[in-house]
Motif scaffolding. Structure first.
Motif, PDB file in Angstrom:
ATOM      1  N   LEU A 134     -13.120   6.619   4.687  1.00 37.82           N
ATOM      2  CA  LEU A 134     -11.688   6.749   4.464  1.00 37.82           C
ATOM      3  C   LEU A 134     -11.041   6.964   5.820  1.00 37.82           C
ATOM      4  CD1 LEU A 134     -11.945   9.098   1.382  1.00 37.82           C
ATOM      5  CD2 LEU A 134     -11.314   6.679   1.360  1.00 37.82           C
ATOM      6  N   ARG A 172     -12.309   1.565   4.057  1.00 37.55           N
ATOM      7  CA  ARG A 172     -11.899   1.125   2.733  1.00 37.55           C
ATOM      8  C   ARG A 172     -11.125   2.274   2.099  1.00 37.55           C
ATOM      9  NH1 ARG A 172     -13.604  -2.789   4.715  1.00 37.55           N
ATOM     10  NH2 ARG A 172     -14.833  -4.494   3.835  1.00 37.55           N
ATOM     11  N   LEU A 173     -10.082   1.947   1.355  1.00 39.46           N
ATOM     12  CA  LEU A 173      -9.234   2.985   0.777  1.00 39.46           C
ATOM     13  C   LEU A 173      -9.624   3.361  -0.641  1.00 39.46           C
ATOM     14  CD1 LEU A 173      -5.746   1.725   2.020  1.00 39.46           C
ATOM     15  CD2 LEU A 173      -7.171   3.516   3.017  1.00 39.46           C
ATOM     16  N   LYS A 174     -10.324   2.447  -1.346  1.00 38.81           N
ATOM     17  CA  LYS A 174     -10.643   2.676  -2.753  1.00 38.81           C
ATOM     18  C   LYS A 174     -12.091   2.297  -3.025  1.00 38.81           C
ATOM     19  CE  LYS A 174      -5.873   1.718  -4.188  1.00 38.81           C
ATOM     20  NZ  LYS A 174      -4.983   0.858  -5.012  1.00 38.81           N
ATOM     21  N   HIS A 186     -16.311   8.920  -0.153  1.00 35.67           N
ATOM     22  CA  HIS A 186     -15.438   8.875  -1.331  1.00 35.67           C
ATOM     23  C   HIS A 186     -14.761  10.219  -1.501  1.00 35.67           C
ATOM     24  CE1 HIS A 186     -14.002   8.318  -5.390  1.00 35.67           C
ATOM     25  NE2 HIS A 186     -14.827   9.235  -5.877  1.00 35.67           N
ATOM     26  N   GLY A 208     -12.504  12.629  -4.241  1.00 35.99           N
ATOM     27  CA  GLY A 208     -12.075  12.785  -5.620  1.00 35.99           C
ATOM     28  C   GLY A 208     -13.149  13.437  -6.452  1.00 35.99           C
ATOM     29  N   TRP A 248     -17.067   7.342  -9.416  1.00 37.28           N
ATOM     30  CA  TRP A 248     -17.430   6.011  -8.904  1.00 37.28           C
ATOM     31  C   TRP A 248     -18.685   5.575  -9.659  1.00 37.28           C
ATOM     32  CZ3 TRP A 248     -16.678   4.670  -3.085  1.00 37.28           C
ATOM     33  CH2 TRP A 248     -17.045   3.338  -2.842  1.00 37.28           C
ATOM     34  N   ASP A 306      -0.613   6.822  -2.515  1.00 33.37           N
ATOM     35  CA  ASP A 306      -0.763   6.063  -3.758  1.00 33.37           C
ATOM     36  C   ASP A 306      -2.106   6.280  -4.448  1.00 33.37           C
ATOM     37  OD1 ASP A 306      -2.387   4.632  -2.057  1.00 33.37           O
ATOM     38  OD2 ASP A 306      -1.336   2.729  -2.287  1.00 33.37           O
ATOM     39  N   THR A 307      -3.134   6.688  -3.708  1.00 34.46           N
ATOM     40  CA  THR A 307      -4.431   6.953  -4.335  1.00 34.46           C
ATOM     41  C   THR A 307      -4.536   8.375  -4.879  1.00 34.46           C
ATOM     42  OG1 THR A 307      -5.346   7.491  -2.157  1.00 34.46           O
ATOM     43  CG2 THR A 307      -5.654   5.233  -2.963  1.00 34.46           C
ATOM     44  N   ARG A 308      -3.487   9.175  -4.691  1.00 37.86           N
ATOM     45  CA  ARG A 308      -3.473  10.546  -5.217  1.00 37.86           C
ATOM     46  C   ARG A 308      -2.147  10.773  -5.938  1.00 37.86           C
ATOM     47  NH1 ARG A 308      -6.312  14.636  -0.888  1.00 37.86           N
ATOM     48  NH2 ARG A 308      -7.879  13.197  -0.053  1.00 37.86           N
ATOM     49  N   ASP A 352       0.097   4.387   1.705  1.00 41.30           N
ATOM     50  CA  ASP A 352      -1.309   4.114   1.412  1.00 41.30           C
ATOM     51  C   ASP A 352      -2.275   4.887   2.293  1.00 41.30           C
ATOM     52  OD1 ASP A 352      -0.941   2.782   3.809  1.00 41.30           O
ATOM     53  OD2 ASP A 352      -1.999   0.966   3.190  1.00 41.30           O
ATOM     54  N   GLN A 353      -1.762   5.585   3.346  1.00 41.53           N
ATOM     55  CA  GLN A 353      -2.647   6.338   4.230  1.00 41.53           C
ATOM     56  C   GLN A 353      -1.978   7.631   4.666  1.00 41.53           C
ATOM     57  OE1 GLN A 353      -4.753   4.352   7.400  1.00 41.53           O
ATOM     58  NE2 GLN A 353      -4.410   2.342   6.478  1.00 41.53           N
TER      59      GLN A 353
END
Length: 293
Positions: A104, A133-135, A149, A151, A155, A196-198, A222-223
């Motif tokens: 990340l 990679r973001l996701k 990763h 979270g 996964w 956006d990922t949280r 996004d970051q």
């Protein structure tokens, strides 16, 4: 043996077919490969004879690949790319293995990278290659041995090793909040910046403060590094990990908007596919995390 040799085409033939597909003509392929137009045609004919399948169909303007050949070229391209990467890894570290790690970007740069020198000193035989990679992604389609990763353990198809927890801090530019706020609900009067990922990060933070706030609105990024920059430009309040927030506070670009650090609901993990055995470089990296982090 991996496969019958009759199903393993010659490398020049594969390169010729892939180049025609990618560049759109035998002329362009010939120029890239430093061959003549007729040599490219001959290589494709060799491949057709070897496979017993027609790869070219009649058409105007030179060679035109069949739909099946176009599909075949997609697999060829992936295989040639993998072969190229393997050769590059071997050239970069002829004495040992390599570890291709997806990271990340913010955590990798600001938290993990400063610690990786210890791993390199302890294991000089391992060449560590980092990409961002973001996701979560499909390990079967991406060229990575493992990934970082954040979270929960959500996964699918991977094994987990916890690297670190995380604390977050609401911060903003000094001009936006000259003095720390007295109550957490005062933040709702300011623009809030979101990752956006949280999507629920601010909701979780307010819940920790004893407030039930549903989906506070604000700009989406996004970051974390982009959010930090936006916060420094007085665009709003950012909820940043302490390893980034404290560095920005020390530089004088950001200040604490309210309160102290709060534990995130997620953690950072090293993950790797559980459907294949761990390679030696990954085993060494995982052991280093267990013993040194």
């Amino acid at each position: 043996m991996i496969a019958s040799r009759r199903f393993l085409p010659s490398l020049p033939s594969m390169l010729a077919l892939e180049a025609v597909d990618r560049l759109g003509s035998a002329t362009a392929a010939a120029e890239e490969l430093s061959l003549t137009h007729s040599a490219v045609s001959r290589q494709i004919k060799v491949l057709e004879d070897q496979l017993g399948v027609s790869l070219v169909q009649p058409g105007r303007g030179g060679l035109r690949l069949t739909p099946a050949a176009v599909d075949y070229c997609q697999t060829l391209r992936e295989s040639l790319t993998a072969l190229s990467r393997a050769s590059l890894r071997l050239k970069a570290n002829p004495d040992g293995g390599s570890l291709d790690l997806s990271i990340l970007p913010t955590f990798g740069i600001h938290w993990l990278a400063p610690r990786l020198r210890r791993f390199s000193l302890a294991h000089p035989e391992v060449s560590l290659n980092l990409s961002t990679r973001l996701k979560p992604f499909d390990f079967g389609r991406e060229p990575f041995d493992a990934a970082v990763h954040f979270g929960a353990r959500d996964w699918p198809g991977v094994s987990y090793l916890k690297i670190a927890g995380e604390e977050v801090l609401p911060v903003c530019a000094p001009g936006l909040v000259p003095q720390p706020l007295n109550r957490p609900e005062e933040l709702l009067d300011l623009p809030l910046l979101h990752l956006d990922t949280r999507a629920s990060a601010w909701e979780d933070w307010f819940r920790h403060q004893g407030l039930d706030v549903s989906a506070p609105r604000g700009m989406l990024f996004d970051q974390f590094t982009t959010i930090a920059q936006a916060a420094a430009l007085e665009m709003g309040v950012a909820l940043l990990p302490t390893f980034l927030a404290e560095a920005e506070i020390a530089r004088g670009r950001l200040v604490v908007a309210y309160g102290g650090a709060v534990a995130s609901t997620g953690s950072y993990y090293l993950v790797w596919p559980n459907d294949r055995p761990m390679r030696a470089p990954l085993e060494r990296f995982a052991e280093w995390i267990r013993s040194d982090l």
